[in-house]
Design an enzyme around this catalytic site. Structure first.
Site, PDB file in Angstrom:
ATOM      1  CG  HIS A  27       8.000   9.106  -8.436  1.00  0.00           C
ATOM      2  ND1 HIS A  27       6.660   9.369  -8.266  1.00  0.00           N
ATOM      3  CD2 HIS A  27       8.637  10.279  -8.167  1.00  0.00           C
ATOM      4  CE1 HIS A  27       6.492  10.637  -7.927  1.00  0.00           C
ATOM      5  NE2 HIS A  27       7.682  11.211  -7.854  1.00  0.00           N
TER       6      HIS A  27
ATOM      7  CG  ASP B 285      -9.625 -22.113   6.057  1.00  0.00           C
ATOM      8  OD1 ASP B 285      -9.058 -22.632   5.077  1.00  0.00           O
ATOM      9  OD2 ASP B 285     -10.811 -22.296   6.341  1.00  0.00           O
TER      10      ASP B 285
ATOM     11  CE  LYS C 168      -3.136 -26.372   7.879  1.00  0.00           C
ATOM     12  NZ  LYS C 168      -4.212 -25.780   7.058  1.00  0.00           N
TER      13      LYS C 168
HETATM   14 MN    MN Z   1       8.002  13.336  -7.372  1.00  0.00          MN
END
Ligand code: MN
Length: 483
Positions: free
Chosen positions: A45, A189, A187
């Site tokens: 945050h 997989d 490439k």
């Molecule tokens: Mn905080």
């Protein structure tokens, strides 16, 4: 507002580097400075703090301040903080209140337009944030607040992050002749996935746009690492076994259903997100930029974490990259034209996939038990392909099995044993020794490097059962030497 009692109660000055001031020595100011700290606590945050009456009046904004006027975001009103906190950057120890990394995201001056218990309207003049914002109470408790931008957008030409984007696809082909105009990537997989990050929150989309975020909880941290960077990334999710992407290992992640099963699968088989492109970055679409420039932006993000990496790109030298892919037993190479733009949801010849490891469907005709610890289960499978003459032995595959696959395959094979070889050609005697023959019912997929001159697979590796297929579905082949 204006009381530091709660702040002090939650913190032990012996154990956290945060300032815990002497109650008698609070500094005072002119009620016109602010700081925004990016706080990597349990959930990321941004703490928006306004100097007011000698303390920092604070809100924790989970996704950060909105940049567009229509965006209203949650802003949890938190306890007032001491003025000294305005300069705090560092790591609050794990287990302490707010444990995690914190740094100053922005600071500057602000002007108060309105200040009441229900609504606070200010104009920020910071390094990053400029403009009028309104914090307003939204619930019954004093904690529930929201924040919106009340001015037009700070950067009117900023392009909002698209909600949906589809991946660009490659065509199959061979190494281009004009090598210097191309870059080459391995490439992988795995599962193609696009990642959208806004306000530190990551969303993952599979090829057709379905949301697969919940399947890969370890990538939540990638979103948090990117912080306030708004971005769409393109890449491949792989499961590494012995350092190599292995599709069978990834399968348990793809098929895990429900939060508990997903958590268990994630602990067993962690994934890595190999990022190879950037499609949108901080208010600007990258789709029309040439590949070369997109790569530069991508590398500027320095994506490297416990479960994600920037996948390498090699301009020129296609043959060497193909050779390296072969040595590493990777699936192949993708050539990308240096000047090419990104076409979402389209297959384009600006991207060429050059397959190295070849997949092949095979029919299981027998097995040999393992040795030592693996005595009870199979050591290798005797495999064949249908030819005009019938089921033809092409070799033996002994790698690529997980323990679980070994057990379940062995059980299936024991149930269909027979006395004689089902192959029309002769299996070499050293191979046939100890072999247990089965009625050919199981179809699997192997990968291999190439054919030997006598019609055998070189370096085959098991990829998985094709339980959707029976022997009659496997294409009839003509073997390389005509057999
Ligand atoms: Mn905080």
């Amino acid at each position: 507002m204006g009381d530091l009692g709660e702040y002090r109660r939650k913190r032990d000055p012996q154990r956290t580097p945060e300032p815990v001031p002497d109650p008698a020595a609070l500094p005072t100011g002119n009620d016109d400075t602010f700081v925004i700290q990016e706080h990597h606590a349990t959930r990321l945050h941004w703490d928006v703090r306004l100097e007011r009456g000698g303390v920092l009046v604070s809100w924790a904004v989970p996704k950060g301040l909105p940049t567009r006027p229509g965006d209203i975001r949650l802003a949890v009103h938190t306890e007032d903080h001491p003025m000294e906190y305005a300069t705090f950057e560092g790591t609050i120890p794990k287990g302490e209140y707010g444990g995690g990394r914190m740094f100053i995201w922005d600071r500057g001056r602000y002007e108060t337009l309105k200040w009441s218990d229900r609504e606070v309207q200010v104009v920020f003049d910071g390094g990053r944030v400029k403009g009028r914002y309104t914090f307003f109470r939204s619930g019954r408790t004093g904690k529930d607040w929201m924040v919106r931008r009340s001015d037009p957008p700070q950067e009117p030409d900023r392009e909002p992050l698209p909600e949906e984007l589809e991946p660009m696809l490659a065509v199959a082909g061979t190494l281009p002749a004009d090598d210097e105009h191309w870059a080459y990537e391995f490439k992988w997989d795995g599962v193609r996935a696009l990642a959208r990050v806004e306000g530190g929150r990551l969303r993952l989309h599979a090829r057709k746009g379905n949301d697969i975020t919940a399947r890969y909880p370890e990538l939540r941290l990638l979103g948090e690492e990117l912080g306030s960077t708004e971005v769409w990334l393109d890449g491949e999710i792989v499961a590494l076994v012995d350092g190599r992407p292995t599709f069978y290992a990834l399968q348990q992640r793809i098929h895990a259903e429900g939060e508990r099963a997903i958590r268990r699968a994630a602990a067993d088989t962690p994934i890595t997100y190999l990022v190879f492109d950037v499609l949108h970055l901080d208010g600007r679409s990258c789709l029309d930029l040439p590949y070369r420039d997109r790569r530069r932006l991508l590398e500027g993000l320095s994506l490297a974490g416990p479960n994600w990496h920037t996948s390498p790109s090699y301009p020129g030298e296609g043959a060497a990259v193909v050779e390296a892919a072969r040595e590493q037993r990777l699936e192949g190479v993708i050539a990308k034209r240096l000047t090419s733009r990104y076409f979402p949801g389209r297959r384009s010849s600006d991207w060429i996939k050059i397959a190295e490891i070849r997949p092949l469907e095979v029919v299981v005709g027998g097995w040999r038990p393992g040795e030592g610890r693996r005595e009870d289960t199979l050591g290798s499978l005797m495999i064949g392909v249908p030819t005009a003459a019938g089921l033809t032995y092409v070799g033996q595959v002994g790698t690529g099995f997980s323990d679980e696959v070994l057990r379940s395959l062995t059980a299936k094979l024991r149930a269909s044993e027979r006395r004689t070889s089902p192959f029309v050609n002769e299996v070499p005697r050293d191979r046939a020794r100890g072999a247990r023959w089965v009625t050919p019912k199981l179809v699997g997929e192997v990968e291999f490097l190439n054919w030997t001159t006598d019609g055998r697979l070189r370096a085959p590796r098991w990829r998985g059962l094709r339980s959707d297929k029976g022997p009659q579905d496997v294409e009839i082949m003509e073997l390389p030497d005509g057999r």
